[in-house]
Design an enzyme around this catalytic site. Sequence first.
Site, PDB file in Angstrom:
ATOM      1  N   GLU A 159       3.121 -19.078 -20.701  1.00  0.00           N
ATOM      2  CA  GLU A 159       4.532 -19.007 -20.309  1.00  0.00           C
ATOM      3  C   GLU A 159       5.238 -17.812 -20.946  1.00  0.00           C
ATOM      4  O   GLU A 159       6.058 -17.141 -20.314  1.00  0.00           O
ATOM      5  CB  GLU A 159       5.274 -20.291 -20.741  1.00  0.00           C
ATOM      6  CG  GLU A 159       4.772 -21.570 -20.095  1.00  0.00           C
ATOM      7  CD  GLU A 159       3.629 -22.221 -20.878  1.00  0.00           C
ATOM      8  OE1 GLU A 159       2.854 -21.523 -21.556  1.00  0.00           O
ATOM      9  OE2 GLU A 159       3.489 -23.456 -20.782  1.00  0.00           O
TER      10      GLU A 159
ATOM     11  N   LYS B  31      -6.913  -2.695 -34.016  1.00  0.00           N
ATOM     12  CA  LYS B  31      -7.503  -4.028 -34.061  1.00  0.00           C
ATOM     13  C   LYS B  31      -7.165  -4.703 -35.375  1.00  0.00           C
ATOM     14  O   LYS B  31      -7.189  -4.083 -36.423  1.00  0.00           O
ATOM     15  CB  LYS B  31      -9.021  -3.929 -33.944  1.00  0.00           C
ATOM     16  CG  LYS B  31      -9.422  -3.350 -32.625  1.00  0.00           C
ATOM     17  CD  LYS B  31     -10.684  -3.963 -32.095  1.00  0.00           C
ATOM     18  CE  LYS B  31     -10.997  -3.379 -30.743  1.00  0.00           C
ATOM     19  NZ  LYS B  31     -10.333  -4.042 -29.645  1.00  0.00           N
TER      20      LYS B  31
ATOM     21  N   GLU C  18     -13.443  -1.193  -9.571  1.00  0.00           N
ATOM     22  CA  GLU C  18     -13.597  -2.530 -10.192  1.00  0.00           C
ATOM     23  C   GLU C  18     -12.684  -3.610  -9.606  1.00  0.00           C
ATOM     24  O   GLU C  18     -12.262  -4.530 -10.325  1.00  0.00           O
ATOM     25  CB  GLU C  18     -13.412  -2.435 -11.721  1.00  0.00           C
ATOM     26  CG  GLU C  18     -14.387  -1.487 -12.379  1.00  0.00           C
ATOM     27  CD  GLU C  18     -14.279  -1.416 -13.909  1.00  0.00           C
ATOM     28  OE1 GLU C  18     -13.786  -2.366 -14.527  1.00  0.00           O
ATOM     29  OE2 GLU C  18     -14.699  -0.389 -14.466  1.00  0.00           O
TER      30      GLU C  18
ATOM     31  N   TRP D 189     -16.964 -10.147 -26.844  1.00  0.00           N
ATOM     32  CA  TRP D 189     -15.800 -10.672 -26.146  1.00  0.00           C
ATOM     33  C   TRP D 189     -16.057 -12.043 -25.527  1.00  0.00           C
ATOM     34  O   TRP D 189     -15.312 -12.510 -24.673  1.00  0.00           O
ATOM     35  CB  TRP D 189     -15.280  -9.662 -25.117  1.00  0.00           C
ATOM     36  CG  TRP D 189     -14.420  -8.606 -25.775  1.00  0.00           C
ATOM     37  CD1 TRP D 189     -13.926  -8.647 -27.039  1.00  0.00           C
ATOM     38  CD2 TRP D 189     -13.953  -7.375 -25.203  1.00  0.00           C
ATOM     39  NE1 TRP D 189     -13.187  -7.512 -27.296  1.00  0.00           N
ATOM     40  CE2 TRP D 189     -13.185  -6.719 -26.198  1.00  0.00           C
ATOM     41  CE3 TRP D 189     -14.111  -6.771 -23.950  1.00  0.00           C
ATOM     42  CZ2 TRP D 189     -12.578  -5.482 -25.978  1.00  0.00           C
ATOM     43  CZ3 TRP D 189     -13.505  -5.537 -23.733  1.00  0.00           C
ATOM     44  CH2 TRP D 189     -12.744  -4.904 -24.734  1.00  0.00           C
TER      45      TRP D 189
ATOM     46  N   HIS E 126     -18.243   3.888 -23.026  1.00  0.00           N
ATOM     47  CA  HIS E 126     -16.802   3.988 -23.299  1.00  0.00           C
ATOM     48  C   HIS E 126     -16.452   3.030 -24.422  1.00  0.00           C
ATOM     49  O   HIS E 126     -16.969   1.922 -24.482  1.00  0.00           O
ATOM     50  CB  HIS E 126     -15.993   3.636 -22.049  1.00  0.00           C
ATOM     51  CG  HIS E 126     -14.555   3.358 -22.350  1.00  0.00           C
ATOM     52  ND1 HIS E 126     -13.667   4.346 -22.682  1.00  0.00           N
ATOM     53  CD2 HIS E 126     -13.867   2.187 -22.422  1.00  0.00           C
ATOM     54  CE1 HIS E 126     -12.487   3.789 -22.944  1.00  0.00           C
ATOM     55  NE2 HIS E 126     -12.581   2.489 -22.787  1.00  0.00           N
TER      56      HIS E 126
ATOM     57  N   HIS F  28      -2.006   2.386 -22.349  1.00  0.00           N
ATOM     58  CA  HIS F  28      -1.441   1.086 -22.744  1.00  0.00           C
ATOM     59  C   HIS F  28       0.069   1.070 -22.578  1.00  0.00           C
ATOM     60  O   HIS F  28       0.725   0.085 -22.866  1.00  0.00           O
ATOM     61  CB  HIS F  28      -1.820   0.759 -24.179  1.00  0.00           C
ATOM     62  CG  HIS F  28      -3.307   0.730 -24.390  1.00  0.00           C
ATOM     63  ND1 HIS F  28      -4.028   1.850 -24.706  1.00  0.00           N
ATOM     64  CD2 HIS F  28      -4.207  -0.263 -24.258  1.00  0.00           C
ATOM     65  CE1 HIS F  28      -5.299   1.533 -24.793  1.00  0.00           C
ATOM     66  NE2 HIS F  28      -5.443   0.258 -24.520  1.00  0.00           N
TER      67      HIS F  28
HETATM   68  N1  GLN Z   1     -14.514   0.065 -17.265  1.00  0.00           N
HETATM   69  C1  GLN Z   1     -13.497  -0.771 -17.807  1.00  0.00           C
HETATM   70  C2  GLN Z   1     -12.171  -0.487 -17.101  1.00  0.00           C
HETATM   71  O1  GLN Z   1     -11.967   0.627 -16.730  1.00  0.00           O
HETATM   72  C3  GLN Z   1     -13.310  -0.515 -19.275  1.00  0.00           C
HETATM   73  C4  GLN Z   1     -12.220  -1.349 -19.844  1.00  0.00           C
HETATM   74  C5  GLN Z   1     -12.119  -1.303 -21.324  1.00  0.00           C
HETATM   75  O2  GLN Z   1     -12.605  -0.399 -21.955  1.00  0.00           O
HETATM   76  N2  GLN Z   1     -11.470  -2.252 -21.901  1.00  0.00           N
HETATM   77  O3  GLN Z   1     -11.340  -1.363 -16.980  1.00  0.00           O
HETATM   78 ZN    ZN Z   2     -11.195   0.993 -23.141  1.00  0.00          ZN
END
Ligand code: GLN
Ligand code: ZN
Length: 756
Positions: free
Chosen positions: A16, A114, A485, A562, A643, A696
Amino acid sequence: MTTSVIGYPRIGKLRELKFTIEAYFKGEKTATELLQLAKTLRATHWQQQVDNKITYISSNDFSFYDAVLDTAALLNMIPKRYQQLSLPELDQYFAMARGYQGEKGDVHALAMKKWFNTNYHYLVPEIEETTNIKLTGTKPFDEYLEAKQLGIETKPVIVGPLTFLKLAKLPAGKTYQQYQSAIITAYQEIIAKFAQLGTQWLQIDEPILVTDLSKQDIQSFEQIYQALLPTKGKLNILLQTYFGDIRDCYPNVTALPFDGIGIDFVEGKESLKLLQQHGFPADKILFAGVINGKNIWRNNYAKTLAVLDTIKTKASKIVINTSCSLLHVPYTLQNETKLTIAQKAYFTFAQEKLQELTELGQLVDNSQRTDHAAYKTNQTLFTREREGTNNTIRQKVAALTKQDFVRLPEFNQRETIQKQALNLPLLPTTTIGSFPQTSDVRLNRSKFKKGEINLAQYTEFNKQKIAECIKLQEQIGLDVLVHGEFERNDMVEYFGESLNGFVFTEKAWVQSYGTRCVKPPIVWGDISRSKPITVEYSQYAQSVTDKPVKGMLTGPVTILNWSFPREDISNKDSVFQIGLAIADEVLDLEAAGINIIQIDEAALKEKLPLRKADWHSEYLDWAIPAFRLVHSKVKAETQIHTHMCYSEFTDIIKEIDQMDADVISFEASRSNLEIIDVLKANNFKTKVGPGVYDIHSPRVPSIDEIRKTIEKLLTKIDQKKLWINPDCGLKTRGEKEVVASLINLVKATQEVRSEL
Ligand code: GLN
Ligand code: ZN
């Protein structure tokens, strides 16, 4: 025996808070509506703990974004750039959290990092030359009083001064010790204020104490608390640690006049040993963290009671506690309709953990505990074998040899071969994989999940999105394309759903940062792959363009990190099982004509042990091999990318290079590109794509801004090694800002390229 909770989740059991904050950002909800919801949530969470008879219930564990940011705001640490916006307080707070771009100005967000070894992110407080640290806010007091009005005496929680100072960004040339006296004064005031309100207990969180500390750190710790504790009056102070043991300072901590000390017996490998070696002062209460605040497996009462029995021989006053805040686990099993009853029996989320605390509290003092129904029910889970064993996979893992982890030919040779095969321009541009998950994308998925459309219709829609996305990227002028994606809800959940051995929840969300939550899969049994997962969409994407399309996979370490991991087999065994499954997927993509394959290890560093001494033996010695296992069998021509979602890998730079990828992209824009000096100093062989803008935040970077970043990168990185890309995936961003940002990225790159 009494019980305590370090902190409770705050996002709401159906998220919420997330939805209301996001609606507030869009102007669809007012500040009053938002404040009202927050109040309701706090009341609900306190009441749940009251109902479960928790003795020490936390307040001020609520936050609109992050507790470290709250502390910065509380202590008047608002960097000038936010003050200059002259926004109302709440909006200024959100501007610090996520940046601001509007009529009042254009500023970046605070850096985000983090939180210790979790997947939670805190905002890095910034101390500027002109910052005047002092208590100006009232949040902890307000929330304490709010609970009190409901008839609930809580223990307010605040981030400890040492942890806070050590996490803060300081002006150049300054040490945190230089801010010690200012912070002491501010915390003295906080303590005085609570004492005046008649608060019984104040919890001060110092998780920094479980990390490697220098002599100076320990000295600062002592100085700070020697100054704070004498001012506490009748207020009891609980020094709370979590995420590990306090081996560097156990005697120093126990020597100080705290009223309670919180020690983690779940992640703190040496906690029991420390207690046995040094004992525990008879006048203090030991808050024993025995209920895992990070994992969802039901507590094994026999084991925990044995730990508590040992603790009892050394400490006379004990409170049963969670190991850390329950912020890191989901709310409740009650909303899960798809887990079987047999599965549910094995899990506890925040709400169910409250009951575990109470049951353990009853059992620990019970001499006939093994006859107790709660004990018996609990033990049935741990004395029988669980379903989900796959012996073929176990044997494959056992049979792995050194060669399975080595890719040939070696990097330099591959570099030459790939240069010819791929024929990319200098400074190739690309993205990290995902494109905005617009409402039509989510609708298509939910319709499919509800059975309103069939698989063919679902797939057809995704293919259409892929075709559009490819076209868009061609128009923008990117060099290496992605399929976008659209079929993925989440980079880990998607793979988990396609592999055997995982189970899924529907509502088990955990806060990652701000309003962003994740829903980690649960590693339930042995992992295997029955059929290709990503090949169809990748192949389709490649079929509609002449430019190379990157295949997009999630790496084994990230899948494990994760997810909620198993507690009955080692992480090493689990990660190799996942690695073998992803390795098969890599080879299938390669066979389908995909020449560039990105294997995301977004979360590789997340579970790096907090103490250096444990890095290799407990983590890197299997995590790096797990990545190598995934790509060791590909052809020299196939370019492997990876990545990572952070740039603080300075300390493990050699190990990152040893992953032996061909290209690595990572977040860098929020941390001022500090990493590039380190890359150079270490002669980093892997090609790099340090993110040139922050995804972000919704702000659009200008051409000039990106250009300057690229130029800065080129002063330290060989032009032949440099890739240009955003920080991370674009999934959570709006379409407009993404297109505008990527156009600027390509233009900036072209400008720089033309001058090379
Ligand atoms: N390939 C994923 C994306 O582009 C990588 C996301 C991530 O690093 N958290 O969403
Ligand atoms: Zn990332």
